[in-house]
Design a protein around this motif. Sequence first.
Motif, PDB file in Angstrom:
ATOM      1  N   VAL A 133       0.837  -1.216   0.000  1.00  0.00           N
ATOM      2  CA  VAL A 133       0.000   0.000   0.000  1.00  0.00           C
ATOM      3  C   VAL A 133       0.865   1.256   0.000  1.00  0.00           C
ATOM      4  CG1 VAL A 133      -1.593   1.346   1.448  1.00  0.00           C
ATOM      5  CG2 VAL A 133      -2.035  -1.080   1.018  1.00  0.00           C
ATOM      6  N   HIS A 134       1.899   1.254   0.855  1.00  0.00           N
ATOM      7  CA  HIS A 134       2.734   2.471   0.939  1.00  0.00           C
ATOM      8  C   HIS A 134       3.485   2.707  -0.364  1.00  0.00           C
ATOM      9  CE1 HIS A 134       1.693   2.058   5.160  1.00  0.00           C
ATOM     10  NE2 HIS A 134       2.125   3.286   5.343  1.00  0.00           N
ATOM     11  N   ARG A 135       3.900   1.593  -1.005  1.00  0.00           N
ATOM     12  CA  ARG A 135       4.631   1.749  -2.278  1.00  0.00           C
ATOM     13  C   ARG A 135       3.666   2.249  -3.363  1.00  0.00           C
ATOM     14  NH1 ARG A 135       4.841  -2.340  -5.164  1.00  0.00           N
ATOM     15  NH2 ARG A 135       4.853  -3.809  -3.416  1.00  0.00           N
ATOM     16  N   LYS A 136       2.470   1.597  -3.464  1.00  0.00           N
ATOM     17  CA  LYS A 136       1.527   1.960  -4.548  1.00  0.00           C
ATOM     18  C   LYS A 136       1.007   3.389  -4.379  1.00  0.00           C
ATOM     19  CE  LYS A 136      -0.056  -2.736  -5.665  1.00  0.00           C
ATOM     20  NZ  LYS A 136      -1.021  -3.751  -5.172  1.00  0.00           N
ATOM     21  N   LEU A 137       0.835   3.814  -3.116  1.00  0.00           N
ATOM     22  CA  LEU A 137       0.302   5.169  -2.886  1.00  0.00           C
ATOM     23  C   LEU A 137       1.418   6.195  -2.732  1.00  0.00           C
ATOM     24  CD1 LEU A 137      -2.706   4.443  -0.461  1.00  0.00           C
ATOM     25  CD2 LEU A 137      -2.775   4.842  -2.925  1.00  0.00           C
ATOM     26  N   GLY A 138       2.686   5.695  -2.744  1.00  0.00           N
ATOM     27  CA  GLY A 138       3.810   6.627  -2.599  1.00  0.00           C
ATOM     28  C   GLY A 138       3.821   7.312  -1.250  1.00  0.00           C
ATOM     29  N   ILE A 139       3.374   6.574  -0.193  1.00  0.00           N
ATOM     30  CA  ILE A 139       3.335   7.150   1.166  1.00  0.00           C
ATOM     31  C   ILE A 139       4.631   6.796   1.901  1.00  0.00           C
ATOM     32  CG2 ILE A 139       2.113   7.197   3.377  1.00  0.00           C
ATOM     33  CD1 ILE A 139      -0.359   6.126   2.003  1.00  0.00           C
ATOM     34  N   LYS A 140       5.217   7.746   2.601  1.00  0.00           N
ATOM     35  CA  LYS A 140       6.360   7.480   3.479  1.00  0.00           C
ATOM     36  C   LYS A 140       5.872   7.761   4.897  1.00  0.00           C
ATOM     37  CE  LYS A 140      10.395   6.749   3.441  1.00  0.00           C
ATOM     38  NZ  LYS A 140      10.665   5.389   3.962  1.00  0.00           N
ATOM     39  N   ASP A 141       5.614   6.708   5.667  1.00  0.00           N
ATOM     40  CA  ASP A 141       5.138   6.904   7.050  1.00  0.00           C
ATOM     41  C   ASP A 141       6.279   6.594   8.017  1.00  0.00           C
ATOM     42  OD1 ASP A 141       2.214   5.800   8.983  1.00  0.00           O
ATOM     43  OD2 ASP A 141       3.989   6.992   9.496  1.00  0.00           O
TER      44      ASP A 141
END
Length: 430
Positions: free
Chosen positions: A322-330
């Motif tokens: 999910v983080h990769r596909k949405l380009g999220i860095k949490d």
Amino acid sequence: MKTAKLVYGGEEYDLPVFTGSENESAIDISKLREQTGAVAYDPGYGNVGSCRSAITFIDGDKGILRYRGYPIEQLARKACFSEVCHLLIHNHLPDEEEFGLWRRELTLNSFIHEDMLKFFEGFPTKSHPMAILAAMIASLSAYHPEEERGQTIEKNIIRLLAKVKTFAAFSYKKSVGEPFVYPLTRYSYAQNFLRMMFATPAEEYEPPKVLADALNMLLIIHADHEQNCSTSTVRMVGSSRANLFASVSAGVSALWGSLHGGANQAVIEMLERIIDDGGDCKAFVAKVKEKKSRARLMGFGHRVYKNYDPRARLLKKANDDVHRKLGIKDPLLDVALELEEIALNDEYFIERNLYPNVDFYSGILYRAMGIPTDMFTVMFAMGRMPGWIAHWKEQRDTPNSRIHRPRQIYTGTTERKFIPISKRPKSKKG
Ligand code: SDX
């Protein structure tokens, strides 16, 4: 019949032993007190089987979890949540016709009686949504009383499964002061929930497939877990023949505790605290290992899994996707990964068989969906709903099932005489 020999008080007793379909063995002590005058003692029930059940199988040493025989890895990747609900409750995956009817019933029953909307006005704006959920579910008994004679049980099962997502989404909308959004029959359970959470009169919300798929998987992996604290609570309350809604409402309250379903919220708060304190994971782990600190690595450890919780493995992978596909860095995900790396290589955790459990990564995925932290345990309750219902029904359908009534060992004051207050000596303070 296999037996286990007990030698006690100079007598020998043969206790029956039976095995389940996965070759687990049980020593039947249901006549122990009658035969020996003594009770078995096991605070926390870690070594006691409370029932026979055909719903979920866990092998904690091997990290196995199966719902009605299907491995969690297959269901999480290939099934949809509403068909897993059908599987847990009715013991088979529905065929296409059954599934169409089941899913339509779940959407059409998602609406709550308009009078129940007034309940939301009574709660303070910042009420914890678990308080609202427990109250709303118990209140369903007032709107849909269980008639012994009728077939309301099947209808109430559908109502409860369908309405829990509405209670959850409405409690969020109430907390942000937005109007309630109603479900649509064209959406799946997960898509409907995300839309009910984030659509507004100003803007439609088409749930992104990657998030709807992630939520679907989250709900499936939370769906059941045999005799955990909250499910045992549902069975305990249901054993008195309390109705489905009252029994499940008690399960919601049990799940709220930080050692159980409240852990997913506690994990996020722990990760945020570590970041606020400068992000030193090693220092935090060192504090956890100091007994006096009473700090725990939340999301780690499990009463049954003495290996990696298979659900945590699925969630770790889902977070990555999910983080990769949405380009999220949490940053919280980075801290969680570092904590896991440290703990899995640290003797303290290794010798105590402490591994990540389902709560360690779930909150980070909920954050990626935009779900607020105080809604995380409600998400767990939504997922666990079919499991609670399935266990309540299995017990209700078991002929001659008995009310749960454990015994105790009394350690209080022995007999003493009542003294009238005029003659009573001054009590010792402290
Ligand atoms: C869920 O039952 C289920 O199936 C639950 C669940 C489900 O799907 O329904 O899987 C969901 O509730 C998962 C667990 C979520 N809770 C947490 O993550 C809270 C943190 N974990 C713990 O508090 C603990 O591990 C429990 C509550 C999960 C299990 O507790 P137990 O089996 O009673 O174990 P314990 O408390 O007796 O601990 C044994 C030892 C102790 O050390 P010693 O006294 O032997 O030195 O392990 C230590 C504990 O101090 N320990 C931990 C720890 N968990 C246990 N030390 C640091 N961090 C932790 N998280």
